[in-house]
Design an enzyme around this catalytic site. Structure first.
Site, PDB file in Angstrom:
ATOM      1  N   GLU B  75       1.165  -0.853   0.138  1.00 10.74           N
ATOM      2  CA  GLU B  75      -0.064   0.063   0.131  1.00 10.74           C
ATOM      3  C   GLU B  75       0.712   0.879  -0.036  1.00 10.74           C
ATOM      4  OE1 GLU B  75      -0.115  -2.838   2.117  1.00 10.74           O
ATOM      5  OE2 GLU B  75      -2.662  -2.993   1.159  1.00 10.74           O
ATOM      6  N   HIS B 144     -11.962  -4.704   9.819  1.00  8.40           N
ATOM      7  CA  HIS B 144     -12.103  -4.583   8.560  1.00  8.40           C
ATOM      8  C   HIS B 144     -13.440  -3.970   8.401  1.00  8.40           C
ATOM      9  CE1 HIS B 144      -9.479  -7.330   7.114  1.00  8.40           C
ATOM     10  NE2 HIS B 144      -9.595  -7.601   6.061  1.00  8.40           N
TER      11      HIS B 144
HETATM   12  C1  LIG Z   1      -2.607  -4.549   4.453  1.00  5.96           C
HETATM   13  C2  LIG Z   1      -3.972  -5.265   3.668  1.00  5.96           C
HETATM   14  N1  LIG Z   1      -4.206  -5.359   2.134  1.00  5.96           N
HETATM   15  C3  LIG Z   1      -5.311  -5.947   1.447  1.00  5.96           C
HETATM   16  C4  LIG Z   1      -5.775  -6.823   2.547  1.00  5.96           C
HETATM   17  C5  LIG Z   1      -6.960  -7.626   1.243  1.00  5.96           C
HETATM   18  N2  LIG Z   1      -5.955  -9.020   1.851  1.00  5.96           N
HETATM   19  C6  LIG Z   1      -6.620 -10.216   2.193  1.00  5.96           C
HETATM   20  S1  LIG Z   1      -6.148 -10.980   2.300  1.00  5.96           S
HETATM   21  C7  LIG Z   1      -5.542 -11.145   0.777  1.00  5.96           C
HETATM   22  C8  LIG Z   1      -4.450 -11.528  -0.191  1.00  5.96           C
HETATM   23  C9  LIG Z   1      -2.768 -12.187   0.568  1.00  5.96           C
HETATM   24  O1  LIG Z   1      -2.359 -13.130  -0.394  1.00  5.96           O
HETATM   25  P1  LIG Z   1      -1.142 -14.198   0.541  1.00  5.96           P
HETATM   26  O2  LIG Z   1      -0.916 -13.481   2.255  1.00  5.96           O
HETATM   27  O3  LIG Z   1      -0.226 -14.548  -0.351  1.00  5.96           O
HETATM   28  O4  LIG Z   1      -2.435 -15.044   1.711  1.00  5.96           O
HETATM   29  P2  LIG Z   1      -3.855 -16.291   1.203  1.00  5.96           P
HETATM   30  O5  LIG Z   1      -4.513 -15.350   1.146  1.00  5.96           O
HETATM   31  O6  LIG Z   1      -3.431 -16.716  -0.042  1.00  5.96           O
HETATM   32  O7  LIG Z   1      -3.560 -17.071   2.252  1.00  5.96           O
HETATM   33  C10 LIG Z   1      -5.804  -9.626   0.782  1.00  5.96           C
HETATM   34  C11 LIG Z   1      -5.237  -8.728  -0.921  1.00  5.96           C
HETATM   35  C12 LIG Z   1      -5.560  -6.742   3.316  1.00  5.96           C
HETATM   36  N3  LIG Z   1      -6.221  -7.883   4.689  1.00  5.96           N
HETATM   37  N4  LIG Z   1      -4.456  -6.466   4.450  1.00  5.96           N
END
Ligand SMILES: Cc1ncc(C[n+]2csc(CCOP(=O)(O)OP(=O)(O)O)c2C)c(N)n1
Lengths: 332, 340
Positions: B75, B144
């Site tokens: 971000e 959230h």
């Molecule tokens: C700081 C932040 N940015 C965006 C999000 C929205 N978001 C939630 S899960 C996710 C994907 C995360 O992917 P990863 O770290 O690979 O974990 P996975 O969900 O695949 O287990 C996003 C973009 C968030 N929760 N926190």
């Protein structure tokens, strides 16, 4: 059964059955959660771990009860494998006050002090500095504990990942970083989000010793985790484990999965960690059909009991709305 | 789900089209991309995934990955890059998935976007538009469900918008992009599915003025964003009791349109402010202070506030509902202002 102090997993029959059982518990628990979501018993976001069970189960084998765990919003698997009881976990999914976070957290915020389970963090990358701090506290108070920190490969793009790697390495803190590389952060594939797709290399550039392991193979994960934890306990500082895995389900319940093909998902499903271990166990005579049947029956009973527990649970009264915002003080 | 009934009444002869808030934002983005080659959109999952709230769905096919740019989870990095691109002559739209994650880029917004013009003695300006979803109501629990619009409205150097109607969802973006300074747009998550009709040729709207969404003589209800629809529902209920509430939609949270607020309060002599932020340090507090500063001698009653309870948003629905401003609380506050 092997003890956590030993560096290598011993594939005795009881241990193999225990690994299988733990993965199956997570699988069946979450399958039920998905149904309960459709029935609107569980609300909000629900991120399933289905397909990735070998990572949590494998890593937990290397931890002792005094160790700490930090996880993400996709943490039901870690919670169960760590020993958070299924009844309060399911009640938490419902938001009932009998839940492990008294219903306040829901699916994304599972906490359990008894097992040193520090959440349940829904901000990507948010758990890493926390793990560094827990490890710092252990170090400063001369406790020999390890903090295991789980996160997705998506988190490796966040500044907090890099800052945490640096701090942990700089101060040689007892953190086991466990990257669950399931190839996608929501719909964003690793290859379109990272200039260097080798996550291990990122940790290494902070001088954090790192290993890559097949995250669909629970025994391989356990072995790698034991080696890493042994190094941490020997005072060698933080260790990094990249577990290559795959989530079989959508990112959450609102995902049309436009970003990957059905064929890709099917290919990975062939490497299901539960099916693999069970097939291997059968082939070497350690696991029998009757074991699986008995296990399935016991787990079905446990899952049903957790649903009954959650259903029978109670809603916190509205008068409690502002509870637990700050610590209650003695009246002056 | 609110029906968008406060939208401008249909003028005869003007074609109307059915739309949703989500589609209206998408139409605005599509138009901006088509109109200005300097405009592009970037953010997490805006492309392949189709947008966390499906706002940008389909745009990748239409405009390609250069202009519908998926970013890593960075971000601070990509918001800062948006600010830099604006400085360098582009007209970026940066989507921060939700305000909940915007704490990670707050530094870039506060210390770079909002200050460059001033620090450089007016040499540089930053025409970036940053969109984010905001608000609670979907049982997403404490991390959230934030409504931090007021944190942004606190910052001199940026403009803060909160489109609550279909017209504003459709029309604010173009005006924001034309603005030479940084603009932050908050889209309340509870509004994305809101359906209604807008003029087929709906386009840019002003972003300077608050809007009277319902005229009334007895008291002024001042609000914005997702709370507008709850406030209008409360006004309907009050009308059944013979109380005619005027409902003001702030639309722009910074700079505030004092003139519209004060003109209303001077007439009605009573005000209640409805704000999804926590009460302490809220926008409702700022508006109340301004009313007191500017209309003290016109007031017949203390100013009322309906805000979110001082608690992180709990997961269970009954507690989440109890934490947030709701129609009965607005009605009660209005009655109290009238001494009933
Ligand atoms: C700081 C932040 N940015 C965006 C999000 C929205 N978001 C939630 S899960 C996710 C994907 C995360 O992917 P990863 O770290 O690979 O974990 P996975 O969900 O695949 O287990 C996003 C973009 C968030 N929760 N926190």
């Amino acid at each position: 059964m092997s003890t956590a102090r030993e560096a290598k997993p011993h594939l005795t029959r009881p241990h193999v059955l225990a690994l299988l059982r733990e993965m199956l518990r997570i699988r069946r628990f979450e399958e039920r959660c998905a149904e309960l979501y459709q029935q609107e018993k569980i609300r909000g976001f629900l991120h399933l771990y289905i397909g990735e069970e070998a990572v949590a189960v494998g890593v937990m084998q290397a931890l002792l009860p005094e160790d700490a765990v930090v996880a993400t919003y996709r943490e039901h698997g870690q919670a169960l494998a760590r020993g958070v009881a299924m009844n309060p976990l399911m009640a938490e999914m419902y938001g009932k006050q009998e839940g492990c976070s008294r219903g306040r957290g829901g699916s994304m915020h599972v906490f359990d002090a008894a097992t040193r389970f520090y959440g349940g963090n829904a901000i990507v990358g948010g758990g890493l500095p926390l793990a560094v701090g827990l490890a710092l506290a252990d170090r400063m108070q001369n406790r020999a504990n390890v903090t295991a920190c789980f996160f997705g490969e998506g988190a490796a793009a966040e500044g907090e990942f890099h800052e945490s790697m640096n701090l942990a390495a700089l101060w040689r803190l007892p953190v086991l970083f466990v990257c669950e590389n399931n190839l996608y952060a929501m719909g964003t594939a690793l290859a379109i989000s990272e200039s260097e797709t080798d996550i291990r290399a990122k940790a290494q550039c902070y001088r954090v010793p790192s290993a890559v392991v097949d995250g669909m193979d629970v025994v391989a994960v356990e072995a790698a985790a034991r080696a890493a934890v042994a190094a941490i306990r020997a005072g060698e500082g933080p260790q990094f484990l990249e577990c290559r895995t795959y989530r079989f389900r959508a990112h959450s319940m609102f995902d049309a999965q436009l970003y990957r093909s059905k064929e890709e998902v099917e290919r990975w499903k062939e490497r299901c960690p539960i099916a693999q271990l069970s097939a291997w166990g059968r082939s070497v005579g350690l696991v029998h059909d009757a074991d699986i049947a008995a296990m399935e029956a016991e787990i079905a009973t446990e899952v049903q009991a957790s649903v009954d527990f959650a259903e029978a649970g109670s809603w916190e009264p509205l008068s409690d709305l502002a509870r637990d915002v700050t610590t209650p003080r003695e009246a002056a | 789900m609110p029906a968008a009934s406060a939208s401008a009444a249909a003028a005869p002869g003007v074609a109307r089209i059915a739309t949703t808030y989500r589609e209206a934002v998408r139409a605005a983005i599509r138009e901006a991309l088509a109109r200005d080659p300097r405009t592009f959109i970037m953010g997490e999952d805006v492309g392949r995934y189709g947008g966390c709230y499906a706002v940008t769905k389909g745009l990748l096919d239409e405009f390609g990955p250069e202009r519908i740019r998926d970013t890593p989870l960075s971000e601070s990095g990509f918001v800062g890059a948006g600010i830099g691109a604006a400085l360098g002559g582009m007209r970026p739209i940066v989507e921060v998935m939700t305000v909940n994650f915007s704490m990670l880029c707050l530094d870039q917004i506060l210390n770079t976007a909002a200050t460059l013009r001033h620090m450089s003695g007016g040499q540089f300006s930053v025409p970036v538009v940053i969109r984010m979803a905001t608000g609670a109501g979907r049982q997403l629990a404490a991390q959230h469900s934030h409504s931090l619009e007021n944190w942004y409205a606190h910052i001199p150097g940026i403009r803060v918008l909160a489109p609550a109607t279909l017209e504003d969802a459709r029309g604010m973006l173009a005006t924001a992009l034309a603005d030479p300074d940084p603009v932050v747009i908050f889209e309340n998550v509870m509004l994305y599915n809101m359906a209604g009709e807008i003029a087929a040729d709906a386009g840019a709207v002003d972003i300077d003025r608050a809007s009277v969404r319902r005229a009334g003589r007895d008291l002024s209800l001042v609000t914005y964003g997702g709370s507008l629809w709850k406030t209008l529902a409360a006004a309907d209920e009050l009308a059944r009791e013979g109380i005619e509430a005027e409902v003001i939609d702030l639309r722009t949270l910074r700079p505030l349109d004092d003139a519209t607020i004060m003109a209303s309060v001077r007439r009605t002599r009573r005000a209640v402010v409805i704000d999804e932020g926590w009460r302490t340090g809220s926008l409702a507090g700022e508006i109340s202070a301004r009313i007191v500063e500017q209309c003290f001698w016109s007031l017949d009653a203390p100013i009322g506030r309906v805000c979110t309870a001082e608690v992180p948003i709990p997961y269970p629905k009954h507690l989440e509902d109890a934490a947030l401003p709701q129609v009965p609380a607005i009605v009660a506050a209005a009655r109290a202002a009238l001494g009933r």
